[in-house]
Each structure stands twice: as structure tokens, then as C-alpha cells.
Write an enzyme that holds these catalytic residues in place. Sequence first.
Site, short mmCIF file in Angstrom:
data_model
loop_
_atom_site.label_atom_id
_atom_site.label_comp_id
_atom_site.label_asym_id
_atom_site.label_seq_id
_atom_site.Cartn_x
_atom_site.Cartn_y
_atom_site.Cartn_z
N ASP A 146 0.84 -1.20 0.00
CA ASP A 146 0.00 0.00 0.00
C ASP A 146 0.88 1.26 0.00
O ASP A 146 2.03 1.20 0.42
CB ASP A 146 -0.87 0.06 1.26
N1 URA Z 1 -0.99 -5.88 4.11
C1 URA Z 1 -1.49 -4.63 4.06
O1 URA Z 1 -2.50 -4.34 4.68
N2 URA Z 1 -0.84 -3.72 3.31
C2 URA Z 1 0.28 -3.99 2.62
O2 URA Z 1 0.83 -3.10 1.97
C3 URA Z 1 0.79 -5.28 2.69
C4 URA Z 1 0.14 -6.21 3.44
#
Ligand code: URA
Length: 278
Positions: free
Chosen positions: A111
Site C-alpha cells: 500500500d
Molecule cells: N498488508 C497490508 O494491509 N498492506 C500492505 O501493503 C501489505 C500487506
Amino acid sequence: MQKPEDNRKKTLDRVISQAGLGSRTEARSWIGAGRVTVNGKKVQTPDVWVDPDRDQVSVDGRPLQAAAKQYLLLYKPKGYLTTYKDPEGRRTIYDLLEGIDERVFPVGRLDQDTTGLLILTNDGEFGDYITSPESKVPKTYLVKSSQRLSDEQLDQLRKGVVLSDGPTRPAIVNRVRDSEKYTFFEITITEGRNRQVRRMVEVLGAKVLKLVRTRIGLIAIGDLEIGKYRPLLPPEIAVLRKPSRSSKRGHRDDPPGASRSGTSARPANASRRRGRNG
Ligand code: URA
């Protein structure tokens, strides 16, 4: 689809992906869109067998050339998108990859606000292997939660929680420390669904305030600086490609290294095909 006796042959989507143009999923979409020819003829089904040494495969009229394989490890900073281009002009991980010629693509996503390890490669088969939930490559995250979490709450994460896209597999969860308001813990999962860790913590009624991916398989951040990348070494690539012990033993839902008591839970749910994140 029957595998031909000539074992040099591979399916068209795999040949395109192995040439380093993109993942097999991308290749299939180009094939479906009529952008691919084999020996001059348009082919629109990805399961056609081709011999990469003899058949001339072209994408958008350009013949495939075997690209030198690249495998990179990037320490992604906060605020960067894991996409190639952003229509809104926000920063992407490609802004950090100066000097990389081949078109490498991220193996799973992080993310925008997640930091930590990201593998980039032009080896589609390798990328598919690492992201496939069947391969059970463990990914470890350090989490800061918006409130203190009880042992029972951490146990819920270990056993698996139910998300909108189904129950999660058992995870390894270790409390790192508590402050007055927050809990810091480490979680190792073998799937990579969209925003999985954040959504798992939301099930507990808390939020993720910080998320760092610290490990992919046996590869750790080490002394890689934030925003920098380095090539993955051949032994690191080899070790990432090795099936995990749990998939070989056939304990379908145990994370590799899960102990039989304490930090891990017993298998509680079925594995799911194709998480696309992480
Ligand atoms: N889980 C999440 O919530 N975000 C990420 O970027 C990776 C794993």
C-alpha cells in the site's frame, strides 16, 4: 489442454512473461486484446504451445527478445505507489529505480503508506511463484496498532479471521512490545490479499498506524537504506524459489516455521487461490 511431447514448448503467455515483458496475467490480457502474433498470425488464446527458440512471437509487432533477468530488492518508503504510472502524478516506486533499463515489475504490491521490502523483477514466472498463495512464501510485517491488543486479540490473528474475501490462513504472531497506547507486533502470513494485514487488524476493532514489511521468505531488510535498492544475489533467488517446508509436508495451511504451540494456531481454514497483494 494437453502438454506436448516436445518439452521445449511452453504456453504463449509463459513465453511472453519469461521474455521479461510482464506477468502472465498481463500477457494473457495482451493476447486476448489481439496484440500478439505467432509466426505472423494473430493468436488470441493464451494456452497455445509455442517453441520459444523456433516460433517468432511478437507483441505489438515487436519480436520478443530474451531480456537479461533482473531481480531487485527495494526498501519502499512511505508515500510511494507500487504502480508503473499514476494518472494523478503521485510518486511511484519507479521514481526510485534510476539506472534500471529493463522493465521490472513489482512482485505483489505494498500500500502507499506501507514501507519495507519489495522485490522487483522482469522474470514473470518467478513473480508468479512468489505471489501465488500455493507457494506459501512467508511475508513478515511489523505492525503498530492504534490501541493495545490483548493476548486473545493476537490469538485471533494467529487462528485466522474472517475477511470479506474469506477466512485468512493461520499466521505467526509475536508481540514485540506495548506502549501506553499502542501494541507493536510482528505477523507472518503466507497469502498476500489486498490490504490484508490492515483488514485483519480492523476485524479486532483497531487500525494499523504503521506497517513495515521486514522479511520475504528468508530475505530481511538488513542494512538496506530506505528508498534504496540492491540486486538480489543468486543464492537469495534460489532460496526464494524453494518450496516452503510446509507445502512439501502437506500441512496446507501452516505457515512455514509455525510451531505447534504458542505462536501459531492450528489450521482453521482452507487455502485461497491468488492473493494479489504483498
Ligand atoms: N498488508 C497490508 O494491509 N498492506 C500492505 O501493503 C501489505 C500487506
